[in-house]
Design a protein around this motif. Structure first.
Motif, PDB file in Angstrom:
ATOM      1  N   ILE A 106      -1.991 -26.802   0.865  1.00 30.35           N
ATOM      2  CA  ILE A 106      -1.491 -26.811   2.234  1.00 30.35           C
ATOM      3  C   ILE A 106       0.005 -27.075   2.141  1.00 30.35           C
ATOM      4  CG2 ILE A 106      -1.566 -27.983   4.468  1.00 30.35           C
ATOM      5  CD1 ILE A 106      -4.529 -28.726   3.663  1.00 30.35           C
ATOM      6  N   HIS A 107       0.786 -26.188   2.745  1.00 35.86           N
ATOM      7  CA  HIS A 107       2.246 -26.327   2.712  1.00 35.86           C
ATOM      8  C   HIS A 107       2.709 -26.874   4.058  1.00 35.86           C
ATOM      9  CE1 HIS A 107       6.401 -25.490   1.652  1.00 35.86           C
ATOM     10  NE2 HIS A 107       6.551 -24.998   2.880  1.00 35.86           N
ATOM     11  N   SER A 108       3.460 -27.972   4.045  1.00 41.47           N
ATOM     12  CA  SER A 108       3.976 -28.582   5.262  1.00 41.47           C
ATOM     13  C   SER A 108       5.494 -28.534   5.259  1.00 41.47           C
ATOM     14  CB  SER A 108       3.502 -30.034   5.379  1.00 41.47           C
ATOM     15  OG  SER A 108       2.094 -30.080   5.428  1.00 41.47           O
ATOM     16  N   CYS A 109       6.064 -28.356   6.462  1.00 41.05           N
ATOM     17  CA  CYS A 109       7.509 -28.238   6.589  1.00 41.05           C
ATOM     18  C   CYS A 109       7.973 -29.018   7.819  1.00 41.05           C
ATOM     19  CB  CYS A 109       7.897 -26.762   6.712  1.00 41.05           C
ATOM     20  SG  CYS A 109       9.671 -26.464   6.817  1.00 41.05           S
ATOM     21  N   TYR A 110       8.974 -29.882   7.633  1.00 36.29           N
ATOM     22  CA  TYR A 110       9.551 -30.635   8.741  1.00 36.29           C
ATOM     23  C   TYR A 110      10.414 -29.702   9.575  1.00 36.29           C
ATOM     24  CZ  TYR A 110      11.918 -34.284  11.364  1.00 36.29           C
ATOM     25  OH  TYR A 110      12.403 -35.072  12.385  1.00 36.29           O
ATOM     26  N   GLY A 165      -3.226 -22.694   2.861  1.00 37.01           N
ATOM     27  CA  GLY A 165      -3.026 -21.669   1.842  1.00 37.01           C
ATOM     28  C   GLY A 165      -4.057 -20.536   1.832  1.00 37.01           C
ATOM     29  N   PRO A 166      -5.353 -20.859   1.774  1.00 35.64           N
ATOM     30  CA  PRO A 166      -6.343 -19.789   1.675  1.00 35.64           C
ATOM     31  C   PRO A 166      -6.383 -18.834   2.871  1.00 35.64           C
ATOM     32  CG  PRO A 166      -7.307 -21.863   0.991  1.00 35.64           C
ATOM     33  CD  PRO A 166      -5.956 -22.180   1.588  1.00 35.64           C
ATOM     34  N   SER A 167      -6.159 -19.344   4.078  1.00 43.56           N
ATOM     35  CA  SER A 167      -6.309 -18.497   5.268  1.00 43.56           C
ATOM     36  C   SER A 167      -4.991 -18.138   5.934  1.00 43.56           C
ATOM     37  CB  SER A 167      -7.189 -19.210   6.306  1.00 43.56           C
ATOM     38  OG  SER A 167      -6.510 -20.340   6.839  1.00 43.56           O
ATOM     39  N   GLY A 168      -3.944 -18.916   5.668  1.00 38.94           N
ATOM     40  CA  GLY A 168      -2.673 -18.693   6.333  1.00 38.94           C
ATOM     41  C   GLY A 168      -2.609 -19.280   7.732  1.00 38.94           C
ATOM     42  N   THR A 169      -3.709 -19.899   8.188  1.00 42.64           N
ATOM     43  CA  THR A 169      -3.728 -20.523   9.501  1.00 42.64           C
ATOM     44  C   THR A 169      -2.680 -21.626   9.555  1.00 42.64           C
ATOM     45  OG1 THR A 169      -6.075 -20.064   9.705  1.00 42.64           O
ATOM     46  CG2 THR A 169      -5.177 -21.741  11.166  1.00 42.64           C
ATOM     47  N   GLN A 170      -2.002 -21.735  10.701  1.00 43.86           N
ATOM     48  CA  GLN A 170      -0.973 -22.757  10.848  1.00 43.86           C
ATOM     49  C   GLN A 170      -1.302 -23.719  11.968  1.00 43.86           C
ATOM     50  OE1 GLN A 170       2.864 -20.878  11.230  1.00 43.86           O
ATOM     51  NE2 GLN A 170       3.032 -20.690   9.015  1.00 43.86           N
ATOM     52  N   LEU A 171      -0.800 -24.932  11.836  1.00 44.07           N
ATOM     53  CA  LEU A 171      -0.878 -25.907  12.919  1.00 44.07           C
ATOM     54  C   LEU A 171       0.426 -26.673  12.954  1.00 44.07           C
ATOM     55  CD1 LEU A 171      -1.370 -29.030  11.722  1.00 44.07           C
ATOM     56  CD2 LEU A 171      -3.630 -28.117  11.302  1.00 44.07           C
ATOM     57  N   GLU A 172       0.668 -27.306  14.096  1.00 41.00           N
ATOM     58  CA  GLU A 172       1.858 -28.116  14.282  1.00 41.00           C
ATOM     59  C   GLU A 172       1.454 -29.549  14.571  1.00 41.00           C
ATOM     60  OE1 GLU A 172       3.583 -26.090  17.640  1.00 41.00           O
ATOM     61  OE2 GLU A 172       4.947 -24.987  16.328  1.00 41.00           O
ATOM     62  N   THR A 173       2.277 -30.480  14.137  1.00 40.91           N
ATOM     63  CA  THR A 173       2.070 -31.884  14.483  1.00 40.91           C
ATOM     64  C   THR A 173       3.310 -32.393  15.211  1.00 40.91           C
ATOM     65  OG1 THR A 173       2.982 -32.771  12.412  1.00 40.91           O
ATOM     66  CG2 THR A 173       0.604 -32.310  12.462  1.00 40.91           C
ATOM     67  N   ASP A 174       3.119 -33.471  15.934  1.00 37.86           N
ATOM     68  CA  ASP A 174       4.202 -34.112  16.677  1.00 37.86           C
ATOM     69  C   ASP A 174       3.955 -35.613  16.620  1.00 37.86           C
ATOM     70  OD1 ASP A 174       6.345 -34.562  18.376  1.00 37.86           O
ATOM     71  OD2 ASP A 174       5.387 -33.718  20.149  1.00 37.86           O
ATOM     72  N   ALA A 175       5.013 -36.369  16.526  1.00 38.46           N
ATOM     73  CA  ALA A 175       4.857 -37.829  16.594  1.00 38.46           C
ATOM     74  C   ALA A 175       4.358 -38.197  17.991  1.00 38.46           C
ATOM     75  CB  ALA A 175       6.180 -38.523  16.301  1.00 38.46           C
TER      76      ALA A 175
END
Length: 133
Positions: free
Chosen positions: A4-8, A19-29
């Motif tokens: 899983i690749h995470s980016c700030y 990685g396997p599916s390319g699905t993305q999600l976002e997080t927020d404080a």
């Protein structure tokens, strides 16, 4: 192994790519920790992982036995510590099993849910309570 690749992204937001599916999600404080609270927080994802893991493991068992688990629900309440260091103090999970299940089926599914990998991984680090309906 799953990558899983995470980016700030700035402003206390991150994106994560499965990685396997390319699905993305976002997080927020969360709003109580300087964020906007417009997305799942990282600790929300821990709580979500617990409830969805329980449902998934019970789903595997139900499918193996030919039992209909559709509509089974889980609610998780996440309580954070009020003092430093900030961490998850407790996760309380309510699992609502379908009414048509027998007592024996309920027992088997409850036992399976209690052994989900996320719960087993968190044991000893986070207080957890399971409530079965």
């Amino acid at each position: 192994m799953t990558v899983i690749h995470s980016c700030y992204q700035g402003q206390l937001r991150c994106t994560a790519s499965h990685g396997p599916s390319g699905t993305q999600l976002e997080t927020d404080a969360p709003t109580d920790n300087q964020g906007q609270g417009e997305r799942f927080s990282p600790t929300d994802l821990v709580a979500t992982a617990l409830s969805t893991c329980i449902l998934t493991i019970m789903g595997i068992v139900a499918e193996r036995h030919g039992w209909d688990l559709k509509g089974c629900e889980a609610r998780v309440d996440k309580t954070m510590t009020s003092e430093a260091p900030r961490r998850i103090a407790k996760l309380t999970v309510w699992v609502k099993l379908p009414a048509h299940l027998s007592d024996q089926q309920r027992t088997v599914l409850q036992r399976a849910g209690e052994q989900c990998p996320v719960k087993r991984s968190l044991e000893g680090a986070v207080a957890m309570e399971m409530v079965w309906n």
